[in-house]
Each structure stands twice: as C-alpha cells, then as structure tokens.
Scaffold this active site. Structure first.
Site, PDB file in Angstrom:
ATOM      1  N   HIS A 110       0.828  -1.212   0.000  1.00 19.40           N
ATOM      2  CA  HIS A 110       0.000   0.000   0.000  1.00 19.40           C
ATOM      3  C   HIS A 110       0.858   1.256   0.000  1.00 19.40           C
ATOM      4  O   HIS A 110       2.044   1.227   0.330  1.00 19.40           O
ATOM      5  CB  HIS A 110      -0.912   0.016   1.233  1.00 19.40           C
ATOM      6  N   ARG A 280       4.765   5.882  13.788  1.00 16.52           N
ATOM      7  CA  ARG A 280       4.869   6.606  12.519  1.00 16.52           C
ATOM      8  C   ARG A 280       4.324   8.017  12.635  1.00 16.52           C
ATOM      9  O   ARG A 280       3.318   8.238  13.311  1.00 16.52           O
ATOM     10  CB  ARG A 280       4.055   5.832  11.492  1.00 16.52           C
TER      11      ARG A 280
HETATM   12  O1  AKG Z   1       5.212  -1.972  10.119  1.00 15.15           O
HETATM   13  C1  AKG Z   1       5.881  -1.496   9.203  1.00 15.15           C
HETATM   14  O2  AKG Z   1       7.048  -1.779   9.003  1.00 15.15           O
HETATM   15  C2  AKG Z   1       5.240  -0.540   8.239  1.00 15.15           C
HETATM   16  C3  AKG Z   1       3.874  -0.178   8.675  1.00 15.15           C
HETATM   17  C4  AKG Z   1       3.191   0.751   7.737  1.00 15.15           C
HETATM   18  O3  AKG Z   1       2.616   0.380   6.765  1.00 15.15           O
HETATM   19  C5  AKG Z   1       3.282   2.180   8.023  1.00 15.15           C
HETATM   20  O4  AKG Z   1       3.837   2.568   9.048  1.00 15.15           O
HETATM   21  O5  AKG Z   1       2.788   2.968   7.211  1.00 15.15           O
HETATM   22 FE   FE2 Z   2       1.926   2.046   5.642  1.00 16.37          FE
END
Ligand code: AKG
Ligand code: FE2
Length: 311
Positions: A110, A280
């Site tokens: 995604h 994030r």
């Molecule tokens: O868990 C991850 O490494 C990526 C997760 C993810 O899709 C995001 O933080 O946007």
């Molecule tokens: Fe992501």
C-alpha cells in the site's frame, strides 16, 4: 541530469552534506552518521529532502535517542505532521502506533492513506520493538515501475482514474478468524473515506510520473469490479516485482522515511506471536495532479467533500 538534480540546482553535490549508501539497485539509501533531531540545520534538511526524492526511501540506523517527542519534532522539520483520520493517536499528537499484539500489521502492498485526496507526502517510521527474527519491511519504487511499463500499458495507465477507500478487503489473505485484526479494522473504517485519483500522478517536486495504486484501491472508474481487479493485479505486479524493491532488516531504534508519493510498502508478517511495535508520523501531502491536468477528488464522506469544494 535527473529531474531531482534539475529541481534542486543549488546543491551541486548530489548527496550534499550526507553520507548515503545505496541499499538496493533501484530504490533505498542508507544515510550514515546523521543524528535525527528537531534542530537539524536547513542545509541538512534540504539535502535529506533531495535524497528522499532520489532514493524514495531513506534508512537511518541507531536513532535510539529519539523518543516520541523528538520523533515528532524531527518530522515537523520535513513538513506539517498530520493525523490519521480514524486510527487514534496514542503516543503524542501525531504518532500512529502499529502494535502486532493489537492488530497493527500492515502486510499488504500500500501507499499510506490514499483514501484521502491529499494523502501524506512522506512517512517517518521508528522501530520501537522488533522481533528476534522476521518483521522486515519492503518498499517498491512506483515511479520506476511506471517508467518500465511496456508502452501500451503506460498509455492505458495514463488514461485511467481509480477509486481508493479505507473500507478495503483487509481480510483477503486471512485464513482464520483474528479478533485483534477485526477490531483494528473496525476502528479504521469507522468513517468511510473514498477518493478518486489519477492512476499516473505527477510528483509535484520532481515532475516524475508514478503509478498510484496499492491496497486501498477499490475500482477503476468506468470499469466493472472484475475487470478492475484483474487489471489492478497486472499493474501491481509491475510495481512490486522484486527487482523494483528494497527490504530493510530492522534493529530497534532504526528510522525509515519514505516518499509516499512514489512508493508502496509491505510489512512482512512472518514473526508469529513475537512482539513488534513501530510508530509513525505522516507529513501532509498535496492533491495529486494527473498528466491530463485533472486533480484527485474526495467522494466520501460527503461533508468532507463539500468542505473541500467550498475552499
Ligand atoms: O510496520 C511497518 O514496518 C510498516 C507499517 C506501515 O505500513 C506504516 O507505518 O505505514
Ligand atoms: Fe503504511
């Protein structure tokens, strides 16, 4: 001279003050010896932005000094942090946590939040807790994928628009009931968002064209869901082919920043019941422009759409 060089002619040294080592052939650079923090000077921030456009995803080891606050302060140097519209921020205003014990597993290909017209331009992810083995993340270069499409597919992509929704088939690959994931998804779709995007978007900073698809994709405009799904798989296979990707093996404290306008990513769920936590921050994005000059538009929720139209 690449588009990125042309866009930033004032930085004669491509890496500027940064020490960058390519991680894979077509995407990914590791920035060495830089301590990420909120008061980095402007030249370093400019060099980071430029490196991000070139490499699409940047990796930084040993950033364990970053706590939630410092993570957000650094992110704010790259742009305006934005919240997720439905998933709650638990650890600071703009931090989204993905905790594997609470359904936080992003194991689909995604681009972040493409169910919004102005989905984020970049994401900054920090590894808080990483399993002993497994839990890598893979990124794919969606600009390179477009550039390498056979010409007839490129021409087709140029003409297409697609609807993206947060109410996607999240359980498509789920073989058994999973209450944690179901609960996470229920919050995620508590309000349904839908945006219509061009399938080929222009990068506002570099002028590069890239394919805008990923798992929030629902349907191509003017096509049946069956034809949409089959054609989607064809384009996706060009984006995610292994030659077009980079895989990062996390250590606690690592940070990854990706250009969310030109990439997709996938968090590999191969670590069973081990605990994995990442946090994030996303940076606000622009409304994409197709190569015909047509912008993306928000279809749902209606109030959101009217608010945009009234601007
Ligand atoms: O868990 C991850 O490494 C990526 C997760 C993810 O899709 C995001 O933080 O946007
Ligand atoms: Fe992501």
């Amino acid at each position: 001279m690449t588009d990125v060089d042309a866009a930033y002619p004032n930085l004669p040294d491509p890496a500027g003050p940064l020490d960058i080592v390519a991680v894979a052939g077509r995407i990914g650079g590791e920035v060495r010896g830089l301590r990420l923090e909120g008061d980095l000077d402007d030249a370093t921030i400019l060099a980071l932005r430029r490196a991000l456009f070139r490499h699409k995803v940047l990796f930084f080891r040993e950033q364990s000094h970053l706590d939630d606050e410092a993570h957000q302060a650094f992110a704010a140097r790259l742009g305006k942090p934005v919240r997720h519209p439905t998933a709650p921020a638990q650890h600071g205003d703009f931090l989204l946590e993905l905790d594997s014990h609470h359904g936080g597993k992003a194991n689909t290909w995604h681009t972040d939040m493409t169910f919004l017209t102005n989905y984020p331009s970049a994401s900054i992810l920090r590894a808080v807790s990483i399993p002993e083995a497994g839990g890598d993340t893979v990124w794919a270069n969606a600009a390179e994928a477009y550039a390498r499409l056979p010409q007839p597919l490129q021409q087709l992509a140029d003409t297409l628009r697609a609807i993206h929704s947060n109410d996607y088939d999240y359980a498509a690959n789920q073989t058994e009931a999973d209450e944690e994931t179901d609960a996470y998804h229920a919050t995620f779709v508590s309000t349904v968002y839908e945006a219509e995007h061009p399938v080929v978007r222009l990068h506002p900073e570099t002028g590069e064209r890239s394919l805008l698809l990923g798992s929030f994709f629902k349907q191509f405009v003017g096509m049946s869901s069956g034809d949409s799904r089959r054609l989607f798989e064809t384009f996706q296979s060009h984006i995610t082919r292994l030659e077009n990707t980079v895989r990062w093996h996390w250590r606690k404290g690592d940070v990854a920043i990706w250009d969310n306008r030109a990439t997709q990513h996938y968090a590999i769920d191969d670590y069973g019941t081990q605990h994995r936590v990442v946090r994030r921050v996303t940076i606000s994005g622009d409304i994409p422009l197709g190569i015909d000059g047509q912008k993306s538009r928000q279809l749902k929720p209606v109030e959101f759409y009217s608010a945009l139209a009234a601007e």
